[in-house]
Design a protein around this motif. Structure first.
Motif, PDB file in Angstrom:
ATOM      1  N   ALA A   1       0.826  -1.210   0.000  1.00 44.35           N
ATOM      2  CA  ALA A   1       0.000   0.000   0.000  1.00 44.35           C
ATOM      3  C   ALA A   1       0.860   1.261   0.000  1.00 44.35           C
ATOM      4  CB  ALA A   1      -0.949  -0.015   1.199  1.00 44.35           C
ATOM      5  N   ALA A   2       1.947   1.265   0.761  1.00 46.81           N
ATOM      6  CA  ALA A   2       2.792   2.458   0.842  1.00 46.81           C
ATOM      7  C   ALA A   2       3.402   2.805  -0.518  1.00 46.81           C
ATOM      8  CB  ALA A   2       3.895   2.255   1.884  1.00 46.81           C
ATOM      9  N   LEU A   3       3.858   1.795  -1.252  1.00 47.11           N
ATOM     10  CA  LEU A   3       4.433   2.042  -2.572  1.00 47.11           C
ATOM     11  C   LEU A   3       3.379   2.603  -3.517  1.00 47.11           C
ATOM     12  CD1 LEU A   3       6.688   1.867  -4.701  1.00 47.11           C
ATOM     13  CD2 LEU A   3       5.946  -0.476  -5.139  1.00 47.11           C
ATOM     14  N   LEU A   4       2.198   1.997  -3.557  1.00 42.18           N
ATOM     15  CA  LEU A   4       1.150   2.468  -4.456  1.00 42.18           C
ATOM     16  C   LEU A   4       0.719   3.895  -4.097  1.00 42.18           C
ATOM     17  CD1 LEU A   4      -1.098  -0.689  -4.948  1.00 42.18           C
ATOM     18  CD2 LEU A   4       0.905   0.053  -6.240  1.00 42.18           C
ATOM     19  N   GLN A   5       0.615   4.186  -2.811  1.00 41.62           N
ATOM     20  CA  GLN A   5       0.252   5.536  -2.384  1.00 41.62           C
ATOM     21  C   GLN A   5       1.304   6.547  -2.821  1.00 41.62           C
ATOM     22  OE1 GLN A   5      -0.782   5.613   1.837  1.00 41.62           O
ATOM     23  NE2 GLN A   5      -1.677   3.586   1.594  1.00 41.62           N
ATOM     24  N   ASP A   6       2.571   6.172  -2.706  1.00 39.72           N
ATOM     25  CA  ASP A   6       3.660   7.052  -3.130  1.00 39.72           C
ATOM     26  C   ASP A   6       3.608   7.290  -4.635  1.00 39.72           C
ATOM     27  OD1 ASP A   6       6.210   8.510  -2.854  1.00 39.72           O
ATOM     28  OD2 ASP A   6       7.056   6.762  -3.892  1.00 39.72           O
ATOM     29  N   LEU A   7       3.395   6.248  -5.421  1.00 43.24           N
ATOM     30  CA  LEU A   7       3.356   6.375  -6.874  1.00 43.24           C
ATOM     31  C   LEU A   7       2.215   7.277  -7.334  1.00 43.24           C
ATOM     32  CD1 LEU A   7       4.131   2.703  -7.935  1.00 43.24           C
ATOM     33  CD2 LEU A   7       5.686   4.661  -7.984  1.00 43.24           C
ATOM     34  N   VAL A   8       1.082   7.165  -6.668  1.00 44.02           N
ATOM     35  CA  VAL A   8      -0.091   7.958  -7.030  1.00 44.02           C
ATOM     36  C   VAL A   8       0.035   9.394  -6.510  1.00 44.02           C
ATOM     37  CG1 VAL A   8      -2.586   8.149  -6.634  1.00 44.02           C
ATOM     38  CG2 VAL A   8      -1.591   5.962  -7.232  1.00 44.02           C
TER      39      VAL A   8
ATOM     40  N   GLU B   1      -5.070  12.332   1.520  1.00 45.20           N
ATOM     41  CA  GLU B   1      -5.636  13.365   0.676  1.00 45.20           C
ATOM     42  C   GLU B   1      -5.317  13.049  -0.777  1.00 45.20           C
ATOM     43  OE1 GLU B   1      -4.750  18.050   0.109  1.00 45.20           O
ATOM     44  OE2 GLU B   1      -4.981  17.313   2.156  1.00 45.20           O
ATOM     45  N   ARG B   2      -6.333  13.110  -1.611  1.00 44.92           N
ATOM     46  CA  ARG B   2      -6.162  12.843  -3.040  1.00 44.92           C
ATOM     47  C   ARG B   2      -5.747  14.143  -3.728  1.00 44.92           C
ATOM     48  NH1 ARG B   2     -10.192  10.013  -7.318  1.00 44.92           N
ATOM     49  NH2 ARG B   2      -9.178  10.827  -9.159  1.00 44.92           N
ATOM     50  N   PRO B   3      -4.586  14.145  -4.379  1.00 51.28           N
ATOM     51  CA  PRO B   3      -4.174  15.360  -5.089  1.00 51.28           C
ATOM     52  C   PRO B   3      -5.061  15.612  -6.304  1.00 51.28           C
ATOM     53  CG  PRO B   3      -2.504  13.640  -5.294  1.00 51.28           C
ATOM     54  CD  PRO B   3      -3.606  13.089  -4.443  1.00 51.28           C
ATOM     55  N   ALA B   4      -5.144  16.858  -6.725  1.00 47.03           N
ATOM     56  CA  ALA B   4      -5.987  17.227  -7.864  1.00 47.03           C
ATOM     57  C   ALA B   4      -5.569  16.505  -9.138  1.00 47.03           C
ATOM     58  CB  ALA B   4      -5.946  18.739  -8.070  1.00 47.03           C
ATOM     59  N   ASP B   5      -4.282  16.209  -9.285  1.00 43.98           N
ATOM     60  CA  ASP B   5      -3.793  15.553 -10.506  1.00 43.98           C
ATOM     61  C   ASP B   5      -3.659  14.036 -10.353  1.00 43.98           C
ATOM     62  OD1 ASP B   5      -1.660  15.558  -8.759  1.00 43.98           O
ATOM     63  OD2 ASP B   5      -0.184  16.146 -10.253  1.00 43.98           O
ATOM     64  N   ALA B   6      -4.315  13.470  -9.363  1.00 40.56           N
ATOM     65  CA  ALA B   6      -4.247  12.018  -9.153  1.00 40.56           C
ATOM     66  C   ALA B   6      -4.833  11.302 -10.359  1.00 40.56           C
ATOM     67  CB  ALA B   6      -5.018  11.631  -7.892  1.00 40.56           C
ATOM     68  N   PRO B   7      -4.303  10.130 -10.671  1.00 40.88           N
ATOM     69  CA  PRO B   7      -4.852   9.387 -11.813  1.00 40.88           C
ATOM     70  C   PRO B   7      -6.271   8.905 -11.523  1.00 40.88           C
ATOM     71  CG  PRO B   7      -3.298   8.028 -10.615  1.00 40.88           C
ATOM     72  CD  PRO B   7      -3.222   9.403 -10.009  1.00 40.88           C
ATOM     73  N   GLU B   8      -7.028   8.727 -12.600  1.00 37.40           N
ATOM     74  CA  GLU B   8      -8.355   8.117 -12.482  1.00 37.40           C
ATOM     75  C   GLU B   8      -8.205   6.626 -12.213  1.00 37.40           C
ATOM     76  OE1 GLU B   8     -10.822   8.856 -15.954  1.00 37.40           O
ATOM     77  OE2 GLU B   8      -9.626  10.644 -16.349  1.00 37.40           O
TER      78      GLU B   8
ATOM     79  N   PRO C   1      -6.668   1.797   0.291  1.00 37.92           N
ATOM     80  CA  PRO C   1      -6.469   3.250   0.383  1.00 37.92           C
ATOM     81  C   PRO C   1      -6.757   3.984  -0.935  1.00 37.92           C
ATOM     82  CG  PRO C   1      -4.651   2.099   1.427  1.00 37.92           C
ATOM     83  CD  PRO C   1      -5.470   1.063   0.721  1.00 37.92           C
ATOM     84  N   LEU C   2      -6.381   3.384  -2.069  1.00 36.10           N
ATOM     85  CA  LEU C   2      -6.636   4.027  -3.357  1.00 36.10           C
ATOM     86  C   LEU C   2      -8.120   3.971  -3.702  1.00 36.10           C
ATOM     87  CD1 LEU C   2      -3.625   2.709  -5.469  1.00 36.10           C
ATOM     88  CD2 LEU C   2      -3.771   4.786  -4.118  1.00 36.10           C
ATOM     89  N   LEU C   3      -8.718   2.816  -3.525  1.00 33.21           N
ATOM     90  CA  LEU C   3     -10.126   2.659  -3.860  1.00 33.21           C
ATOM     91  C   LEU C   3     -11.011   3.575  -3.014  1.00 33.21           C
ATOM     92  CD1 LEU C   3     -10.246  -1.236  -4.262  1.00 33.21           C
ATOM     93  CD2 LEU C   3     -10.133   0.497  -6.072  1.00 33.21           C
TER      94      LEU C   3
ATOM     95  N   LEU D   1     -10.447   6.472  -2.112  1.00 27.64           N
ATOM     96  CA  LEU D   1     -10.368   7.842  -2.630  1.00 27.64           C
ATOM     97  C   LEU D   1     -10.873   7.944  -4.067  1.00 27.64           C
ATOM     98  CD1 LEU D   1      -6.931   8.903  -1.155  1.00 27.64           C
ATOM     99  CD2 LEU D   1      -9.196   9.602  -0.389  1.00 27.64           C
ATOM    100  N   GLY D   2     -11.466   6.875  -4.574  1.00 28.60           N
ATOM    101  CA  GLY D   2     -12.035   6.900  -5.911  1.00 28.60           C
ATOM    102  C   GLY D   2     -11.035   6.688  -7.028  1.00 28.60           C
ATOM    103  N   ILE D   3      -9.871   6.148  -6.709  1.00 29.98           N
ATOM    104  CA  ILE D   3      -8.868   5.837  -7.730  1.00 29.98           C
ATOM    105  C   ILE D   3      -9.027   4.360  -8.078  1.00 29.98           C
ATOM    106  CG2 ILE D   3      -6.402   5.691  -8.265  1.00 29.98           C
ATOM    107  CD1 ILE D   3      -6.022   7.983  -6.189  1.00 29.98           C
ATOM    108  N   GLY D   4      -9.365   4.095  -9.329  1.00 29.01           N
ATOM    109  CA  GLY D   4      -9.545   2.713  -9.756  1.00 29.01           C
ATOM    110  C   GLY D   4      -8.213   1.999  -9.877  1.00 29.01           C
ATOM    111  N   VAL D   5      -8.191   0.740  -9.542  1.00 26.72           N
ATOM    112  CA  VAL D   5      -6.983  -0.079  -9.664  1.00 26.72           C
ATOM    113  C   VAL D   5      -7.359  -1.349 -10.415  1.00 26.72           C
ATOM    114  CG1 VAL D   5      -5.116  -1.269  -8.458  1.00 26.72           C
ATOM    115  CG2 VAL D   5      -6.122   0.790  -7.448  1.00 26.72           C
ATOM    116  N   GLU D   6      -6.640  -1.606 -11.492  1.00 26.75           N
ATOM    117  CA  GLU D   6      -6.884  -2.799 -12.291  1.00 26.75           C
ATOM    118  C   GLU D   6      -5.586  -3.599 -12.393  1.00 26.75           C
ATOM    119  OE1 GLU D   6      -9.783  -3.763 -13.455  1.00 26.75           O
ATOM    120  OE2 GLU D   6     -10.852  -1.930 -12.893  1.00 26.75           O
ATOM    121  N   THR D   7      -5.640  -4.874 -12.038  1.00 33.73           N
ATOM    122  CA  THR D   7      -4.484  -5.744 -12.210  1.00 33.73           C
ATOM    123  C   THR D   7      -4.770  -6.694 -13.363  1.00 33.73           C
ATOM    124  OG1 THR D   7      -5.298  -7.327 -10.582  1.00 33.73           O
ATOM    125  CG2 THR D   7      -3.801  -5.632  -9.785  1.00 33.73           C
ATOM    126  N   MET D   8      -3.761  -6.883 -14.201  1.00 38.56           N
ATOM    127  CA  MET D   8      -3.894  -7.741 -15.377  1.00 38.56           C
ATOM    128  C   MET D   8      -2.504  -8.148 -15.815  1.00 38.56           C
ATOM    129  SD  MET D   8      -5.057  -4.642 -17.956  1.00 38.56           S
ATOM    130  CE  MET D   8      -6.229  -3.992 -16.802  1.00 38.56           C
TER     131      MET D   8
END
Length: 149
Positions: A54-61, A82-89, A109-111, A113-120
């Motif tokens: 989670a910490a790595l993903l939060q840092d990347l976003v 806090e979700r930054p204004a330029d956070a990815p969708e 934590p990402l979900l 805040l409304g940030i979608g995460v897709e693994t594939m």
């Protein structure tokens, strides 16, 4: 496999991929990378999806701790983010040649805040990234090249 014949040189585009490598803007990468349509391509010291936390993903976003009430610890709540204004969708995670789902506690934590995460698979993530990028969506890709063997 060649993915994109024509490209906008101002945008990061997945131009090819293969066993154990990725190519962004015709530059080869043999390790995990993270990038958005604009900006630098960030190398990561991650070799497998199990190493993602989670910490790595939060840092990347770009998530930052939100301003908190100094007495919030009394509620025993997790620190707010806090979700930054330029956070990815959406954050696309290519897990190599096989799709590997991440643990819910890594994604929560990402979900929240409304940030979608897709693994594939990485190949599917590369193709999906190019489509979303061409649609001018705010997308972030984290791609693991997989084992060349």
């Amino acid at each position: 496999m060649l993915l994109q014949k024509d490209q906008n040189p101002a945008l990061n585009t997945v131009t090819a991929y293969g066993d154990g490598f990725l190519e962004i803007n015709r530059v080869r990468y043999d390790s995990a990378i993270c990038f958005a349509p604009e900006g630098p391509i960030r190398g990561l010291a991650v070799r497998a999806a199990a190493e993602l936390d989670a910490a790595l993903l939060q840092d990347l976003v770009g998530l930052k701790p939100a301003a908190r009430d100094p007495l919030a610890f009394l509620d025993d709540a997790e620190p707010a983010l806090e979700r930054p204004a330029d956070a990815p969708e959406v954050l696309l995670i290519g897990t190599g040649p096989r799709q590997i789902f991440l643990r819910p506690d890594v994604l929560r934590p990402l979900l929240s805040l409304g940030i979608g995460v897709e693994t594939m698979t990485t190949q599917a993530a590369a193709r999906t990234y190019n489509i979303l990028m061409s649609e001018e969506r705010r997308v972030l890709a984290l791609l693991l090249p997989g084992d060349p063997s």
